[in-house]
Write an enzyme that holds these catalytic residues in place. Structure first.
Site, PDB file in Angstrom:
ATOM      1  N   ASN A 221      42.279  33.938 -30.287  1.00 21.15           N
ATOM      2  CA  ASN A 221      41.388  33.819 -31.448  1.00 21.15           C
ATOM      3  C   ASN A 221      42.179  34.080 -32.717  1.00 21.15           C
ATOM      4  O   ASN A 221      43.374  34.352 -32.660  1.00 21.15           O
ATOM      5  CB  ASN A 221      40.206  34.783 -31.297  1.00 21.15           C
ATOM      6  CG  ASN A 221      40.682  36.205 -31.097  1.00 21.15           C
ATOM      7  OD1 ASN A 221      41.334  36.779 -31.962  1.00 21.15           O
ATOM      8  ND2 ASN A 221      40.391  36.775 -29.929  1.00 21.15           N
ATOM      9  N   ASP A 287      36.110  37.197 -24.580  1.00 24.12           N
ATOM     10  CA  ASP A 287      35.027  37.499 -23.643  1.00 24.12           C
ATOM     11  C   ASP A 287      35.273  36.877 -22.270  1.00 24.12           C
ATOM     12  O   ASP A 287      34.750  37.344 -21.273  1.00 24.12           O
ATOM     13  CB  ASP A 287      33.699  36.992 -24.210  1.00 24.12           C
ATOM     14  CG  ASP A 287      33.266  37.823 -25.403  1.00 24.12           C
ATOM     15  OD1 ASP A 287      33.546  39.038 -25.397  1.00 24.12           O
ATOM     16  OD2 ASP A 287      32.680  37.263 -26.350  1.00 24.12           O
ATOM     17  N   LYS A 297      53.254  24.592 -15.459  1.00 26.60           N
ATOM     18  CA  LYS A 297      52.657  23.879 -16.591  1.00 26.60           C
ATOM     19  C   LYS A 297      51.724  22.780 -16.081  1.00 26.60           C
ATOM     20  O   LYS A 297      52.122  21.992 -15.222  1.00 26.60           O
ATOM     21  CB  LYS A 297      53.777  23.274 -17.446  1.00 26.60           C
ATOM     22  CG  LYS A 297      53.280  22.632 -18.690  1.00 26.60           C
ATOM     23  CD  LYS A 297      54.417  22.037 -19.493  1.00 26.60           C
ATOM     24  CE  LYS A 297      53.829  21.250 -20.651  1.00 26.60           C
ATOM     25  NZ  LYS A 297      54.771  20.303 -21.198  1.00 26.60           N
ATOM     26  N   PHE A 337      34.132  47.395 -33.558  1.00 27.86           N
ATOM     27  CA  PHE A 337      34.203  46.509 -34.720  1.00 27.86           C
ATOM     28  C   PHE A 337      33.454  45.235 -34.383  1.00 27.86           C
ATOM     29  O   PHE A 337      33.441  44.830 -33.226  1.00 27.86           O
ATOM     30  CB  PHE A 337      35.666  46.151 -35.020  1.00 27.86           C
ATOM     31  CG  PHE A 337      36.267  47.016 -36.086  1.00 27.86           C
ATOM     32  CD1 PHE A 337      36.552  48.346 -35.825  1.00 27.86           C
ATOM     33  CD2 PHE A 337      36.540  46.500 -37.347  1.00 27.86           C
ATOM     34  CE1 PHE A 337      37.095  49.157 -36.812  1.00 27.86           C
ATOM     35  CE2 PHE A 337      37.092  47.307 -38.335  1.00 27.86           C
ATOM     36  CZ  PHE A 337      37.366  48.628 -38.065  1.00 27.86           C
ATOM     37  N   LYS A 351      24.215  44.722 -31.642  1.00 31.78           N
ATOM     38  CA  LYS A 351      25.456  44.986 -30.921  1.00 31.78           C
ATOM     39  C   LYS A 351      25.688  46.486 -30.750  1.00 31.78           C
ATOM     40  O   LYS A 351      26.120  46.949 -29.697  1.00 31.78           O
ATOM     41  CB  LYS A 351      26.624  44.342 -31.681  1.00 31.78           C
ATOM     42  CG  LYS A 351      27.793  44.021 -30.805  1.00 31.78           C
ATOM     43  CD  LYS A 351      28.766  43.071 -31.471  1.00 31.78           C
ATOM     44  CE  LYS A 351      28.362  41.625 -31.271  1.00 31.78           C
ATOM     45  NZ  LYS A 351      29.312  40.687 -31.834  1.00 31.78           N
ATOM     46  N   LYS A 355      26.157  48.064 -27.142  1.00 33.40           N
ATOM     47  CA  LYS A 355      27.430  48.677 -26.732  1.00 33.40           C
ATOM     48  C   LYS A 355      27.283  50.187 -26.562  1.00 33.40           C
ATOM     49  O   LYS A 355      28.005  50.799 -25.802  1.00 33.40           O
ATOM     50  CB  LYS A 355      28.528  48.392 -27.766  1.00 33.40           C
ATOM     51  CG  LYS A 355      28.734  46.919 -28.073  1.00 33.40           C
ATOM     52  CD  LYS A 355      29.819  46.314 -27.233  1.00 33.40           C
ATOM     53  CE  LYS A 355      30.050  44.862 -27.603  1.00 33.40           C
ATOM     54  NZ  LYS A 355      31.042  44.201 -26.796  1.00 33.40           N
TER      55      LYS A 355
HETATM   56  N1  CTP Z   1      34.894  44.220 -27.129  1.00 37.15           N
HETATM   57  C1  CTP Z   1      35.428  44.745 -25.975  1.00 37.15           C
HETATM   58  N2  CTP Z   1      35.528  43.989 -24.864  1.00 37.15           N
HETATM   59  C2  CTP Z   1      35.088  42.717 -24.858  1.00 37.15           C
HETATM   60  C3  CTP Z   1      34.523  42.159 -26.028  1.00 37.15           C
HETATM   61  C4  CTP Z   1      34.449  42.936 -27.146  1.00 37.15           C
HETATM   62  O1  CTP Z   1      35.811  45.918 -25.980  1.00 37.15           O
HETATM   63  N3  CTP Z   1      35.187  42.001 -23.763  1.00 37.15           N
HETATM   64  C5  CTP Z   1      34.772  45.079 -28.310  1.00 37.15           C
HETATM   65  C6  CTP Z   1      35.573  44.632 -29.509  1.00 37.15           C
HETATM   66  O2  CTP Z   1      36.859  45.220 -29.523  1.00 37.15           O
HETATM   67  C7  CTP Z   1      34.740  45.130 -30.666  1.00 37.15           C
HETATM   68  C8  CTP Z   1      33.310  45.068 -30.136  1.00 37.15           C
HETATM   69  O3  CTP Z   1      33.423  45.033 -28.712  1.00 37.15           O
HETATM   70  O4  CTP Z   1      35.006  46.482 -30.963  1.00 37.15           O
HETATM   71  C9  CTP Z   1      32.525  43.893 -30.588  1.00 37.15           C
HETATM   72  O5  CTP Z   1      33.226  42.715 -30.303  1.00 37.15           O
HETATM   73  P1  CTP Z   1      32.519  41.307 -30.433  1.00 37.15           P
HETATM   74  O6  CTP Z   1      33.474  40.242 -30.033  1.00 37.15           O
HETATM   75  O7  CTP Z   1      31.871  41.208 -31.770  1.00 37.15           O
HETATM   76  O8  CTP Z   1      31.365  41.519 -29.363  1.00 37.15           O
HETATM   77  P2  CTP Z   1      30.957  40.736 -28.117  1.00 37.15           P
HETATM   78  O9  CTP Z   1      30.402  41.720 -27.163  1.00 37.15           O
HETATM   79  O10 CTP Z   1      32.079  39.894 -27.624  1.00 37.15           O
HETATM   80  O11 CTP Z   1      29.771  39.864 -28.669  1.00 37.15           O
HETATM   81  P3  CTP Z   1      29.675  38.315 -29.059  1.00 37.15           P
HETATM   82  O12 CTP Z   1      28.679  37.779 -28.135  1.00 37.15           O
HETATM   83  O13 CTP Z   1      29.239  38.317 -30.496  1.00 37.15           O
HETATM   84  O14 CTP Z   1      31.036  37.706 -28.873  1.00 37.15           O
END
Ligand code: CTP
Length: 412
Positions: A221, A287, A297, A337, A351, A355
């Site tokens: 990303n 995710d 490859k 974050f 969120k 979380k």
């Molecule tokens: N995070 C994490 N592990 C993951 C995804 C996210 O620890 N697999 C943590 C990120 O480091 C951040 C927080 O969760 O501190 C929020 O990340 P974000 O990508 O906004 O959340 P997601 O749960 O991935 O939600 P979204 O559906 O918006 O992608």
């Protein structure tokens, strides 16, 4: 939700008994620095001046000596004892303020050229540094100089921009040294880094995770990792024992653990969990990862290869699992974050609940000039108990300090 108005100015330290090293270069604004030295001395600071030989064309050694009640340091070979002067001055100072700073000196520091005592001290300096430039407007606009300034800012140096107005060279424009009050305030702000996180272990994750598709391709990303690095630098300046778990290589005066995928990041965070006081998940964690990354490859087959399907599986939610691991313990304080492109408030609140972390720092990446890759950020901190605090747009290093200050103050 209650909006807390939080002003970091209320928390500033004073300069009393602090060791302040002024680095003076050869510009007409050097005479203004005499007022700064007098103000700092009046406020109880210990002040020393290291200057380039050219600076003494503008202000005499005797003036500086009388104002600081100390020797003035110019020549790197004027060594009084066995300690090299550039190291003992760097060790002595709590903060270094280079003002006025010429384009020449700024560029040397940016590229670690140490060809006089001032630049040698600056290159050996690991504590807060402020630079207040003053020069001709066209020199200020020079792209190479601006690149050097960007590099120094990214490494945590605080710049106080010059102001517009009449310049000694006869031009009018941006280039005048900022006001002495501004430099004084910036010194107080930077000194405020002092030791608020002493003896605390702070673990920070940063950067976007990298999920392999095959040996040459990956899914990732746009995260630059700048916010995480700014947090690590700020926490380190506040005296914390910092571990930065990062997907990007950085040269840092604290422990860094280089990771790649979400799984390797999770392993690294778990290793640090036990004695951590704060865990800040600033990383953008993918995710999903590719279920079976190819060892070779992936080649086009030439037949039915108009589309390629990758099967993805869910990565662990590191943050969520950390919260579960912490359970009802008060430590570590866990901070997440989130970068949202729409409905920031709503999404962040959802969120935070989902979380279960103690705080969630949210930013709106649809806004220009903030978020991914930018040097600036503007965030809202949400706390578990329903409060929120907005931090206005500022350089990421300033935002990082404000976030840490805010969270530390919440814990006392
Ligand atoms: N995070 C994490 N592990 C993951 C995804 C996210 O620890 N697999 C943590 C990120 O480091 C951040 C927080 O969760 O501190 C929020 O990340 P974000 O990508 O906004 O959340 P997601 O749960 O991935 O939600 P979204 O559906 O918006 O992608």
């Amino acid at each position: 939700m209650n909006l807390i108005s939080w002003n970091w100015h209320d928390l500033l330290m004073t300069v009393e008994n602090k060791n302040i090293l002024i680095g003076m270069t050869g510009g007409i604004a050097a005479y203004k620095i005499c007022t700064l030295i007098r103000d700092l001395k009046k406020a109880g600071a210990n002040v020393k001046v290291v200057c380039t030989p050219n600076a003494l064309n503008f202000v005499t050694r005797l003036t500086l000596q009388s104002l600081t009640q100390s020797n003035v340091f110019v020549n790197e070979f004027d060594v009084k004892d066995w300690h090299p002067e550039h190291i003992s001055l760097a060790d002595w100072a709590d903060i270094m303020v280079i003002a006025p700073a010429t384009a020449n000196t700024i560029s040397k520091i940016a590229t670690s050229v140490a060809d006089n005592l001032l630049t040698s001290v600056a290159c050996a300096f690991t504590k807060p540094m402020i630079i207040a430039p003053a020069m001709n407007v066209n020199m200020w606009r020079n792209e190479a100089l601006q690149e050097n300034i960007c590099n120094l800012k990214a490494r945590g140096v605080d710049f106080i921009e010059p102001e517009e107005g009449f310049l000694a060279c006869g031009y009018s424009g941006k280039g005048r040294l900022c006001s002495i009050d501004k430099i004084f305030n910036a010194i107080e702000f930077m000194l405020d880094y002092s030791q608020k996180l002493k003896d605390k272990k702070v673990v920070i994750t940063s950067g976007g995770t990298i999920e392999d598709i095959d040996p040459v391709r990956y899914i990732s990303n746009y995260s630059s990792g700048k916010m995480g690095v700014a947090l690590a630098k700020s926490a380190s300046r506040m005296g914390a024992d910092v571990t930065l778990i990062t997907t990007k290589y950085i040269e840092a005066p604290f422990k860094t653990v280089k990771v790649k995928s979400a799984i390797s990041m999770q392993n690294a965070v778990n290793e640090e969990f036990e004695d951590a006081d704060y865990i800040i998940m600033a990383a953008a964690v993918a995710d999903y990862r590719v279920k079976n990354p190819s060892e070779q490859k992936i080649k086009k087959t030439g037949k039915d290869d108009e589309t390629l399907t990758l099967e993805l599986v869910k990565n662990p939610d590191i943050l969520k699992e950390l919260v579960q691991k912490k359970g009802t313990n008060s430590k570590p304080v866990i901070i997440g974050f989130c970068a949202e492109s729409e409905n920031l408030l709503e999404n962040a609140q959802k969120k935070l609940k989902n979380k279960g972390c103690d705080y969630l720092v949210a930013n709106d990446i649809s806004k220009k000039d903030i978020g991914f890759y930018a040097d600036y950020n503007e965030v809202t901190i949400f706390s578990k108990d329903g409060r929120k605090t907005q931090l206005e747009k500022a350089p990421k290093i300033v935002i990082a300090k404000q976030i840490l200050d805010w969270i530390v103050n919440e814990q006392v």
